[in-house]
Design an enzyme around this catalytic site. Structure first.
Site, mmCIF file in Angstrom:
data_model
loop_
_atom_site.group_PDB
_atom_site.id
_atom_site.type_symbol
_atom_site.label_atom_id
_atom_site.label_comp_id
_atom_site.label_asym_id
_atom_site.label_seq_id
_atom_site.Cartn_x
_atom_site.Cartn_y
_atom_site.Cartn_z
ATOM 1 N N GLY A 76 0.814 -1.208 0.000
ATOM 2 C CA GLY A 76 0.000 0.000 0.000
ATOM 3 C C GLY A 76 0.849 1.259 0.000
ATOM 4 N N CYS A 77 0.279 2.353 -0.480
ATOM 5 C CA CYS A 77 1.070 3.571 -0.711
ATOM 6 C C CYS A 77 1.638 4.163 0.579
ATOM 7 C CB CYS A 77 0.234 4.602 -1.465
ATOM 8 S SG CYS A 77 -1.341 5.009 -0.700
#
Lengths: 338, 338, 338, 338
Positions: free
Chosen positions: D145-146
């Site tokens: 995830g970012c």
């Protein structure tokens, strides 16, 4: 005939916002508007948004020009306030938007600003307990720093209520670019800041000792962040709860209790978090808080306009108090959005 | 006790700006604030910047709620104004921020908006020659479109003075995103508009016939441009001079003469060009013009806040006139900048 | 072993974009990278985005350093290119990103830039008819100005095809702030440009004679507009049709015919208008056009990245041609969006 | 002939960035490009920046279309990946950009995402110790995830080296708006986000358990902040030092040692702090760290492009490893700035 007010240092961003507020203030009459390097230049050549001042020029920064006023706002570079204040007649009240007279700890001044400390004035954050009365009685007031206002409004009631531990406070606060001033610098050019978020002065920002002084935090890890908007500060404050099982409701209630009668401080409904845009052009602060039980941390978030409640608005609020005027006179609560 | 004013359609951007102006207006008392789909929802859930309205909910859009007011502002989607206006008691004055009643040419309405024309009301641009008096005498006023205000203030005096040829007008105008409304659309998302400038509805924008009507242009090539800012319109207007050798000074003097007594229209000093930021949050327009002798064209540029002089500010200015109040009551001239 | 390329003036925005393109170019080996005032400073202190150049410093701007290359790119302030070019060995090819050698009309140079004209080089816009071959054969090429590229790609084919009247061209073009360069200036600060659209140098921009030269327009009214984005130009070009009843289809077909084989020029599908964001980071131009029958005007719109097709990308495209490489080598067609 | 790659879910922002990277990748041949609701629509109607795909339409999302590829990228809404992956032939490798297969703790999945957990795949962050080899050997990889990428790159080496206490981690991370996806939502409109910084999902963001899993933090207080830029994440991570007197140099050296051979992770020179703009369009991360002795906290800051190293870039990096290609193939290290 209104109270006569003057500004020393009117060409910067805080000075410009002060001008905007003062010309619209129903009880103030505008006296001298000085700007060292811009003396003689049209006010609208620097502040083209102040159309009602077309035809007016910046005044030279002489004691005579400023001494003619009942109250003088100082919006000067660090280290210049004391000399200007000393040059004024004794009856002239002074509100300083700069940092010179905020800190009570001379060593902290020297460590973060350098040079000798000019001494502390009455601290200009009316929402602190008992501070409103001190400001009303004061002749010289040092208005609060921008990051400090946001962080203190969020944290101080939680420390005062014994809910938050002052010994391990972490603050990460994002600021718009006007907080960095109006002097042309390469890293503040539009091409650089648009589309960019960056950290700066990590663990070394000069507002660190002032935040500790105003909040009561004994240990503070402070990271300022530059964000791509002209105005606004969003301060995210976390601290450990001092009571096991402390609930979000208790934290919110502490904030609500502290600010129930405050016209400018708004604790948001549960589930809604502060946005800087809601405070644009105002003297308001928007607050929200929660307890993260899993992490064992309280998180409180505050949004303000760094040029409003973080600078010029706060200064006018203090001036209103010092002059016996209703505290909200000439100040906006509702933001200009979107 | 103030005049009672109400808003139909208060949840959009124009409606929100109206609300901001009305609650700060010293002569107005706020009546119903309706919003079809948001009835019952807290006003601050849609407009979190309007902190003084915390605790207030949007009203259901019933004739009874609106009919209780002395004056109703309509900020509704195209085509809905006539029915709401017809539902109000005869003594209730109406200012429409929408397009329904602006055009006098029914065919133009049908060509650009579709459907049947609802008929023209008094046109709400007080700076047009003779229009102020008509607005003051009117019960129903159609406030001007955002692109139209900017373009008309720049061009109309030059056509009226016989300086600019109405037969070949070219306008390219950049607008902030709030002009496109508050309904969520993919192409108006922040990720799409930040960092982007784009043209749209080239030669086909619905304000085209209204600009012709308001300026007197007989031929108009109009290109709207979407720019990455929330508010602001910069309209660049060019037309051929009708007199050989027409000078920039003559053009500037025509603008200055037209607006010498206008509180909201500011012809800038020579050499300074309008910036939208200077008009942010105001009902002001900033103008400048020049003649390009080589190109044989007059170029006039106007900046406004599309939600201010382009929508809600203009509507309040008209309401002030209709109610016999000083025209500038409750309206800002100085912008919120930077 | 690749071709050795050098940059004189690598610390500006065009120089930085050139550096980014050159280090990624599969056929180029990077020689000297000079920057007058920054000689000796780390490249990443000025261009922190060029992480692969960590450890490399700017070179001093000496003839020896630059003369070691096969081709030198000049990204210097106006008036400095001729002397540097003259200092290079005869076999070194030169692409100038500056304006010094673009104009063929010495009087126009003096009128818009001042001083004596340094003489014209081969004009570096490969998409002009016959120009690709001239560039391929040239040793000294003057790459096109940013506003000129966008405006010329939109207009030139319409004039060449006899569709548009060159005698009354109106252009309004919005540019991102990087077009104004990297020198810190008060009006280009982030606080000033964010949220602002403004006109500047109306009827007086130095690209005016170059647009006339490159498009064939005999009369040009040109208004540049500064918009709040770092990169991008959107040029809106209007001209009268030379044929009565000229249709939008005919205009679009003329553009499609002109650029059918061009890798970097994209005539968009009907109904879709150019956005600068689509060209971000590329050497591409996006075009669309229509005829407004009512107004009697053709409107053509072009979007480019002012640092790409408007500066560094164009320069690399020219260099590829001059060196016999495939024209698209090392250049992006697809933008970085959103 | 290259490796054939396909995308399921190509109409979102991550899907669009993947497309941009895949068409420029020298070893990949583009197979099916599916998009559920956009099947049959031109790719450029959704992604106008991908000019080289003019003429290509989105494919219908059928198993046959995707099963034709050697490797499929999944860029689907939460909860949809497992079914699509199960529909593919056994020899087809899969990289999932979504969250479905990242967490090893099914209870954490249910708590933060709801529903039943689909099971964990090999975790796609090659810079974790030993992870590169696992990815190279895997057939199914779940890209990170970012917020997780940025936070983990900054913190993990400090925990692994025994310098930072995993028991009291505080992270405040600002993200650009593309991280919130491409679906039109009122609070993500340009008018809302420009000029605004806001906190959201405070203490409740779904990346919280993944950050704990990837960093080894046992207690995490995580506050996400939405900032007005299209792309970029700046994560500010603080933790207590485990050793008294730990110096900034030691912390920096731990980061440098961890990333000495990493092509995409750049520990900045002392005194320079990360900016998101430097990573725009890249698969790079920029890092810096310090110890605040007074506060007793380590602060580490990381900047990435949330669509690059935070999504599509990371996915391509994993695919390169899974396919035995050089890890950096088709990925940019240098940002597109300003």
């Amino acid at each position: 005939m209104g109270t006569r007010v003057a500004i020393a240092g009117a060409s910067g961003y805080a000075g410009g916002e002060l001008l905007r507020l003062l010309v619209a203030h129903p009880e103030f009459e505008l006296g001298a508007v000085t700007a060292h390097s811009q003396a003689g230049a049209p006010v609208t050549s620097v502040h083209p948004h102040l159309a009602t001042l077309a035809g007016r020029n910046f005044d030279a920064a002489t004691p005579a020009a400023l001494g003619d006023a009942d109250l003088v706002f100082l919006a000067l570079p660090h280290g210049e306030s004391a000399a200007v204040a000393a040059s004024l007649p004794a009856h002239v009240k002074v509100v300083d938007l700069g940092a010179d007279h905020r800190l009570t700890d001379a060593a902290a001044w020297t460590a973060y600003y350098g040079g000798e400390h000019a001494g502390a004035w009455t601290y200009g954050l009316p929402e602190l307990p008992g501070q409103r009365e001190k400001i009303a009685a004061a002749t010289h007031v040092a208005a609060t720093g921008c990051y400090v206002v946001a962080s203190t409004l969020a944290l101080r009631p939680l420390i005062d209520a014994g809910l938050a531990d002052p010994a391990d406070v972490v603050i990460v606060a994002a600021s718009g670019t006007s907080g960095a001033g109006r002097t042309a610098k390469a890293h503040l050019m539009g091409s650089e800041v648009m589309g960019d978020v960056s950290a700066y002065k990590v663990g070394a920002h000069q507002h660190t000792p002032e935040i500790k002084q105003a909040t009561g935090a004994t240990s503070l890890c402070f990271t300022p962040v530059l964000a791509p908007l002209p105005r606004g500060i969003l301060s995210t404050v976390t601290a450990r709860p001092l009571r096991p099982g402390l609930s979000s409701d208790e934290v919110r209630q502490a904030l609500q209790a502290a600010y129930a009668d405050e016209p400018f401080v708004h604790v948001l409904p549960e589930g809604r978090w502060p946005r800087t845009a809601s405070t644009f052009g105002t003297n308001s602060a928007h607050l929200q808080a929660t307890v993260d039980l899993d992490a064992g941390r309280i998180t409180a978030v505050a949004a303000i306009d760094n040029l409003g409640k973080g600078a010029a608005g706060q200064a006018v609020q203090c001036a209103n108090l010092m002059l016996g005027l209703p505290e909200t006179t000439g100040l906006a609560i509702n933001g200009v959005a979107p």
